[in-house]
Design an enzyme around this catalytic site. Structure first.
Site, short mmCIF file in Angstrom:
data_model
loop_
_atom_site.label_atom_id
_atom_site.label_comp_id
_atom_site.label_asym_id
_atom_site.label_seq_id
_atom_site.Cartn_x
_atom_site.Cartn_y
_atom_site.Cartn_z
N ASP A 189 0.82 -1.24 0.08
CA ASP A 189 -0.16 -0.04 -0.04
C ASP A 189 0.87 1.19 -0.05
OD1 ASP A 189 -1.65 -2.35 0.31
OD2 ASP A 189 -2.38 -1.29 2.28
N GLU A 426 2.94 -9.30 11.37
CA GLU A 426 2.56 -8.95 10.09
C GLU A 426 3.76 -8.53 9.42
OE1 GLU A 426 -0.02 -5.69 10.21
OE2 GLU A 426 -0.58 -5.73 8.01
#
Ligand code: 9WN
Length: 459
Positions: A189, A426
């Site tokens: 992103d 993550e």
């Protein structure tokens, strides 16, 4: 090696495997798996594919169900949406939520309510996952092998429609590269890859919103900034105004970028789909179409090579300019596979150089999302520097496929060493190794399970 020593060596791996399996089971909601316990309470498209590969080592039927659930939300265009919303999550649990996207109301191609999805897509790892599940099942019971085989019959037409959508609506020029409409589609992103193209977007009035993501991380420096979020949300507004119609978006959208990593995943996925087509006995014409997509993609990636950086570069369709940044996406041709010896050697030289794994400040020689030598590098910020284990997996898989099992094995061992703390973060700060973002991230646990199955040869 004595039996005792061998048992002691295996003990940490067994502990990692048990902990990884427990993460998937805790995040499991029956037919699908939350991407993360709180930060991502829905089903994400490319997460799901990696997660399905993890499930294959625990339960073939469950692995197949993961993909089946995702493809049940496929759009009439063939697009597989990047988020399938969990109706049980209360308003405000994740933003933007289904109400913000309004897909069923705005697009006749979206699945009708009460199903709810986002209006974007993500890299098409799914055929690779379906093929890998089928391969894992070959070593299991007859019932598992039959389940996996039947899943290929069921998934093949859906995968073909998905790839056809990407080869046509997302590449109307027939260039071999996929156009993305939003950085979220890349799955990377806030990577500096998108900074120049995003800076050129004039942000209009964004309806008010409250971010949910910042509640779930220790400090905001780990996530995109407010300014980045405003831009993300503005692009969503524009896609809504275009009713998520590809032709309308292609005409006027201010962010239209050829994403080399997305395109490379599609090439590799077309190779996998070609294998699936052979298994299910698809028509020769379909098999030729799939092979043609893969070839066209490989040729297009070769043209995006930047000899000065030793990497492959995205480009901005609106300006025609290459997006010159040093990020992990530059290894796209390795992911696509089928490289000649010289290009492969040049890519591996970049991989080993101080810009990537050879950087002396790295805690582990694992690929950082952005090179520490890139001006956009930030060691704690999401896609601007941290190491993402699933991305390590993708490069590990690609190295095996490229005929480098020893390199692959080294990457796998290091990747597993990073995960031995049992946090399954993550992403990780590349210099200190600090776990960042969400803990118990499903795809991190899934790739650990696949690595622990221990094949470095690529498939
Ligand atoms: C937006 C779920 C997803 C991943 C993406 C990652 C992140 C979402 C977010 O989390 O994106 O889609 O809210 O930041 O960038 O790759 O699929 O894990």
């Amino acid at each position: 090696m004595s039996t005792d020593t061998a048992a002691a060596d295996a003990a940490p791996d067994l502990a990692t495997a048990a902990a990884a399996a427990a993460v998937l089971r805790r995040n499991d909601l029956g037919g699908w798996t939350k991407a993360a316990p709180a930060l991502y309470p829905h089903q994400w498209s490319w997460d799901s594919a990696f997660i399905a590969v993890g499930w294959a080592h625990l339960d073939i039927g469950r692995a197949v169900r993961e993909l089946r659930t995702l493809f049940a939300a496929q759009w009439a265009t063939g697009m597989v949406p990047h988020i399938v919303f969990n109706p049980a999550v209360p308003a405000g649990g994740y933003f933007p939520d289904a109400a913000r996207w309004e897909c069923a109301a705005l697009s006749p191609a979206a699945p009708p309510a009460p199903a709810a999805t986002s209006g974007l897509c993500q890299p098409p790892v799914h055929a690779i996952a379906a093929h890998r599940i089928w391969q894992v099942a070959q070593n299991g019971s007859e019932a598992d092998a039959a389940t996996a085989r039947a899943s290929l019959d069921e998934l093949y037409p859906r995968l073909l429609a998905w790839h056809r959508y990407l080869a046509t609506a997302r590449d109307p020029e027939g260039s071999g590269l996929v156009t993305i409409y939003h950085p979220w589609e890349s799955g990377t992103d806030n990577s500096p890859r998108w900074d120049a193209a995003m800076a050129a977007v004039a942000v209009g009035d964004v309806p008010p919103y409250v971010r949910a993501d910042l509640r779930h991380v220790a400090d905001p420096s780990q996530r995109p900034t407010m300014e980045e979020y405003d831009r993300y949300l503005w692009l969503v507004e524009l896609l809504k105004r275009a009713h998520y119609d590809d032709a309308a978006i292609t005409r006027a959208h201010p962010f239209l970028v050829k994403d080399v990593l997305f395109s490379a995943v599609l090439v590799a996925a077309n190779d996998a789909l070609g294998e699936i087509a052979a298994v299910v006995g698809a028509a020769d014409a379909e098999r030729a179409t799939i092979a043609g997509w893969a070839e066209r993609g490989r040729r297009a990636l070769a043209e995006r090579w930047d000899p000065a950086l030793g990497l492959c570069l995205d480009y901005d369709l609106r300006t025609g300019a290459p997006l010159a940044t040093r990020t992990v996406a530059g290894f796209a041709p390795l992911v696509a596979g089928g490289l000649g010896a010289d290009r492969l050697a040049a890519l591996l030289a970049s991989f080993d150089s101080p810009a990537f794994l050879g950087n002396p400040r790295l805690q582990w020689p694992l690929p950082p999302s952005t090179s520490p030598t890139d001006p956009g590098f930030r060691s704690r910020s999401y896609w601007r520097g941290p190491t993402w284990p699933f991305m390590t997996w993708l490069l590990w898989w690609a190295l095996g496929r490229a005929g480098h099992p020893e390199r692959a094995a080294a990457l796998r061992r290091t990747g597993l060493a990073q995960l031995a703390d049992g946090r399954f973060a993550e992403y990780y700060e590349p210099f200190t190794g600090e776990p960042l973002g969400s803990a118990d991230q499903s795809w991190t646990a899934a790739v650990a399970l696949d690595w622990l199955a221990g094949e470095d040869g690529g498939t």
